[in-house]
Design an enzyme around this catalytic site. Structure first.
Site, short mmCIF file in Angstrom:
data_model
loop_
_atom_site.label_atom_id
_atom_site.label_comp_id
_atom_site.label_asym_id
_atom_site.label_seq_id
_atom_site.Cartn_x
_atom_site.Cartn_y
_atom_site.Cartn_z
N HIS A 1 0.79 -1.16 0.29
CA HIS A 1 -0.27 0.29 0.15
C HIS A 1 0.88 1.30 -0.06
CE1 HIS A 1 -3.25 2.50 1.96
NE2 HIS A 1 -3.21 3.09 0.75
N HIS B 1 1.63 5.04 -3.25
CA HIS B 1 1.70 6.40 -2.36
C HIS B 1 2.67 6.99 -2.32
CE1 HIS B 1 -2.08 7.20 0.15
NE2 HIS B 1 -2.04 5.77 0.10
N HIS C 1 -3.81 1.22 -6.19
CA HIS C 1 -4.24 1.00 -5.71
C HIS C 1 -5.74 0.93 -4.87
CE1 HIS C 1 -5.45 4.71 -2.36
NE2 HIS C 1 -4.42 4.49 -1.96
N ASN D 1 -6.41 -1.07 -0.89
CA ASN D 1 -6.79 0.51 -0.29
C ASN D 1 -8.01 0.25 0.85
OD1 ASN D 1 -6.64 3.34 1.31
ND2 ASN D 1 -8.21 3.36 -0.04
N ILE E 1 -7.08 8.92 -0.77
CA ILE E 1 -6.53 9.04 0.87
C ILE E 1 -5.95 7.26 0.57
CG2 ILE E 1 -8.28 6.89 -0.16
CD1 ILE E 1 -8.38 9.66 2.88
#
Length: 876
Positions: free
Chosen positions: A532, A537, A723, A727, A876
């Site tokens: 993750h 990110h 993602h 997520n 997010i």
């Protein structure tokens, strides 16, 4: 759209994109061509979530009365002006009309439409850009500008989507371009310098502290995680620009080593246009403050019942969802209420004794409160859970290690045939290997180098290997779990391992449940840190920075990628402030603790950009083999692998869309080679953004259209679908912590110890004492509830903020085909979920696999814990 592999094509391009300048016939007298051009400007005035903006609004009105409004100057795309440095000719300034009397729609922060009237001489040709100056006291968000009836051209549309601060804040003009798309060599000469200067402004000069009105995109390493001033406990290594701790770059916020803000401060510099809009910010605050756990630590400890920081039974855990934790009605709550914006108080902190921390029921226990404990569900989640990207096909037995034997000794698995063959439905190990029936969830090599240090803290855990058998119905069956520790005499002496096999007998069954918990702890930590955080990110942020620094807003690749970068820099900055920092939520709730980010830096050493392509990654894990007769050219070795089945359809749709798009602007490899902005963009990504890996041989050269298509497909896949897959399933599966514990606090009980006796007497209590403690559970569940929610203004794959993001018809038609293909995929996903033969899509817990359901059809802004939807970006 045409192309120009050299500047010789400029004249043709100017005619095609900017309209051919009018010439008067010989002997004719030119008539006056002065015109009034009507324009419409859509903007959002400065918002705040409380009522403190009244003063700002009043000052803006005073500035209007004094004649200091908002001016716009059109720039010719056809004719240059020697007096303007051979830039495009400028029209006369025009001002927004009726600012004072125009009512801003409710809610506050809504869009407002203004009229503007330009004086424009037809001989200046078509406007290709405009300069805007804000003489007000406060900033506003400029959404669009539209010109109607431009002489000789018709309608001209500008998509702006940018905050415009008062003019005195800038040392340059704010320039916006029309929605035409140009490669660098196609840029009309009057706009060329504006294009180049805009990129210079966005790069900044690398000096000074950046303020909120700055628009600078620059790089830095992760030097803002530690707080050494608080003592050695809070010191953390700098990540990046280091052989020992390589890392992707992040956005710079301060010229030197970063100073940390107040723990809960959200006022972190990121370029203003990268920050959350008011809807997203409101949603984020509402979700985040619901937990309030960082602030309420003493109160939470005080309300624990019989045993401080322990759950005494599974019923205690269930009460978090079906009962809730009632917070005291005292001065602490009042103080928190006083600090919150008015609009959020009723939702977040009710002073009537309402149970604040009653969490939504996670999907994993909604239909059946015990199905999560079954071996079938434990195995299924490796294919369709929140982390379906680690399982791989076992290609040698026993499993080997890639760790250096000089440093770590013998790390080969101790799992034997005798351990597993009795549960292999009559198969031998050799037969199962040959028929591709053995699979492994392997966290051994990633964790072993750090295990000695991790276990020196309150965490007590193992490096795990879990073997599975693929059965005839395409479900997986757990065969064995190996728990390994470093040798007590040192890492170089190898591993000490124990192997556990499935059992339903009383004490053996309880031990097996604990073995699965240790495997889940490994998988949870690796998921959060690597799959993750690092692999989405962190690795995407350098692409965002480079794109803004090296690709003009009118560049086709900028327009392609920009929606997939929305809000990522903002959420990453917030993560550095409160989640991944020293003593942050991640360190408090995930088992590597203070070594978490350091461990992710070690794993980043093996990151390969081209391996992030889904087909490549599936082949690398042995989950698929090339087969031209199969859809997408791959044959899945587990046909009912929900993540891969849905993912390959999404991947194919993205790849087709990008291929059509890039082929329109780049009809040959030569055009790619001559694109100076693409050259600079890719060089900066490689040498700066991912500079610690710049010498790796796998980097594409970016000299062909195929390489450009490959790179853009990977970027969009990672930012959107990948993602989403890792997520938004966090709360549905891990919101009930016993299913996905993030910490283990004691080792497997040994016979003859008090812990073993407790396991015999009360296996549930022993299980709960082993996994995540009560406070960590509350903190962790609060975090993943926030992370798993979709914002109400989410833009999903196949959606754009505006239908006029480009003026080119063929890319718009191609995007529409992409959208329709995603809608077809939605239908097929639902059909597969309703097919009872596909057991991995629902499982014992009865959760349909929808994490890769695009939600392209959702324009209503559902938001919340939907467990489905692929947002365009990592927001997010």
């Amino acid at each position: 759209m045409g192309y120009c592999p050299s500047l010789k094509m400029f004249d043709k391009a100017k005619v095609k994109f900017c309209a051919k300048p009018k010439t008067k016939a010989k002997g004719m007298v030119e008539e006056s061509k002065d015109k009034k051009i009507k324009g419409t400007v859509v903007l959002t005035k400065k918002y705040v979530l409380d009522m403190n903006d009244l003063t700002v609004s009043l000052l803006d009105r005073i500035h209007e009365l004094l004649g200091k409004g908002v001016s716009l100057q059109l720039i010719s795309a056809v004719h240059t002006d020697p007096a303007n440095g051979l830039k495009g000719m400028l029209g006369k300034p025009a001002y927004l009309e009726k600012w004072i009397t125009t009512i801003t729609p409710l809610p506050a922060g809504g869009e407002t439409t203004f009229s503007v009237t330009f004086d424009w001489h037809e001989s200046m040709g078509v406007p290709g850009a405009f300069i805007i100056k804000n003489y007000h006291h406060s900033q506003f968000y400029l959404k669009t500008v539209t010109l109607e009836d431009v002489p000789g051209h018709g309608r001209v549309h500008f998509v702006c989507n940018s905050w415009v601060y008062p003019a005195h804040r800038y040392k340059y003009d704010r320039v916006f371009f029309s929605n035409k798309t140009y490669l660098p060599c196609q840029t009309p000469e009057p706009l060329r310098k504006y294009r180049e200067e805009e990129l210079v402004n966005l790069r900044g000069n690398g000096k000074g502290k950046l303020q909120e009105w700055n628009r600078v995109y620059d790089y830095d390493c992760y030097n803002d995680l530690g707080m050494p001033e608080k003592g050695p406990k809070f010191a953390r290594p700098v990540l990046g620009r280091s052989l020992e701790f390589p890392y992707p770059r992040r956005g710079r916020t301060d010229p030197n080593t970063e100073s940390r803000l107040f723990l809960l401060s959200l006022n972190i510099y990121v370029p203003r246009d990268e920050r959350f809009n008011h809807v997203k910010f409101s949603d984020f605050l509402a979700y985040a403050f619901k937990s309030l756990l960082q602030i309420l630590t003493p109160e939470i400890a005080a309300i624990c019942d019989k045993t401080i920081n322990e759950f005494d039974s599974f019923q205690d855990v269930l009460d978090l969802y079906y009962g809730g934790v009632k917070l005291p009605n005292d001065a602490t709550i009042k103080n928190i209420r006083d600090c919150l914006p008015y609009e959020m108080i009723r939702e977040l902190v009710r002073n009537d004794g309402e149970r604040l921390m009653k969490f939504p029921i996670p999907a994993v226990i909604k239909e059946d409160r015990s199905a999560w404990r079954t071996d079938e569900e434990f195995a299924r989640e490796t294919l369709a859970g929140v982390n379906p990207v680690i399982i791989s096909r076992l290609q040698e037995f026993p499993p080997a290690s890639k760790l250096d034997p000089k440093a770590y000794g013998n790390q080969k698995s101790t799992i034997t045939k005798e351990h597993i063959e009795r549960n292999m439905n009559g198969l031998t190990v050799e037969e199962a290997l040959k028929s591709n029936k053995l699979f492994i969830l392997n966290h051994h090599d990633a964790l072993m180098p750090y295990l000695q240090r991790i276990n020196s803290t309150s965490t007590k855990t193992y490096a795990t290997r879990t073997l599975f058998l693929l059965q005839e119905d395409d479900t997986l069956k757990p065969l064995a779990i190996e728990l390994s520790l470093p040798h007590s005499q040192g890492d170089n002496h190898g591993a000490i391992s124990k192997v556990f096999t499935p059992s339903e007998d009383s004490i053996e069954g309880s031990i097996w449940q604990l073995a699965k918990a240790y495997a889940a702890v490994n998988d949870s930590g690796f998921h959060q840190l690597i799959c993750h955080w690092l692999n989405t990110h962190a690795v995407i942020e350098p692409f965002i920075i480079a794109s803004n620094r090296q690709l003009s807003v009118v560049h086709p690749i900028y327009k392609l990628l920009h929606p997939h970068f929305r809000d990522t820099m903002n959420i990453n900055a917030l993560a550095r402030q409160t989640l991944i920092n020293a003593g942050g939520v991640l360190e408090l709730t995930v088992f590597p603790g203070k070594y978490a980010l350091e461990m992710s830096a070690s794993i980043y050493k093996t990151w390969v950009f081209t391996d992030q392509a889904l087909p490549v990654e599936l082949i690398k894990r042995g989950m698929a083999i090339p087969d031209s007769s199969c859809p997408n050219g791959l044959k899945l070795l587990i046909e009912d692998y929900p993540y891969a089945v849905d993912g390959l359809e999404i991947w194919s749709a993205i790849e087709t869309w990008i291929t059509e798009y890039c082929s329109f602007y780049y009809p040959s490899d030569e055009v790619v080679k001559e694109d100076t902005e693409i050259e600079s963009w890719w060089a900066e990504i490689r040498n700066e953004g991912h500079g610690d890996l710049k010498d790796e041989p796998w980097w594409p050269e970016m000299k062909t259209r195929a390489e450009l298509i490959q790179a853009c497909t990977i970027i969009i896949w990672v930012a959107s679908a990948f993602h989403a897959a890792v997520n938004f399933g966090q709360y549905p599966y891990a919101g009930y912590l016993p299913n996905r514990p993030t910490v283990s606090r004691r080792f497997m009980p040994e016979p003859g110890t008090p812990e073993y006796a407790e396991l015999e007497k009360d296996p549930d209590l022993a299980f709960l004492k082993t996994i995540t403690a009560q406070f960590q559970t509350l903190l962790g569940v609060s975090l993943i509830e926030v992370l798993s929610r979709h914002s109400t203004d989410e833009k999903y794959l196949g959606q754009r903020d505006t239908h006029e993001w480009t003026s080119d018809a063929e890319p718009l038609a191609s995007f529409e085909r992409f959208r329709k293909k995603l809608l077809e995929i939605e239908t097929r996903i639902m059909d597969r979920n309703n097919d009872s033969r596909l057991k991995n899509r629902i499982g014992p817990v009865k959760i349909p696999y929808t994490l890769l359901y695009p939600s392209t059809s959702d324009y209503a802004g559902e938001g919340g814990l939907t467990g489905k939807g692929i947002p365009n970006s990592i927001s997010i």
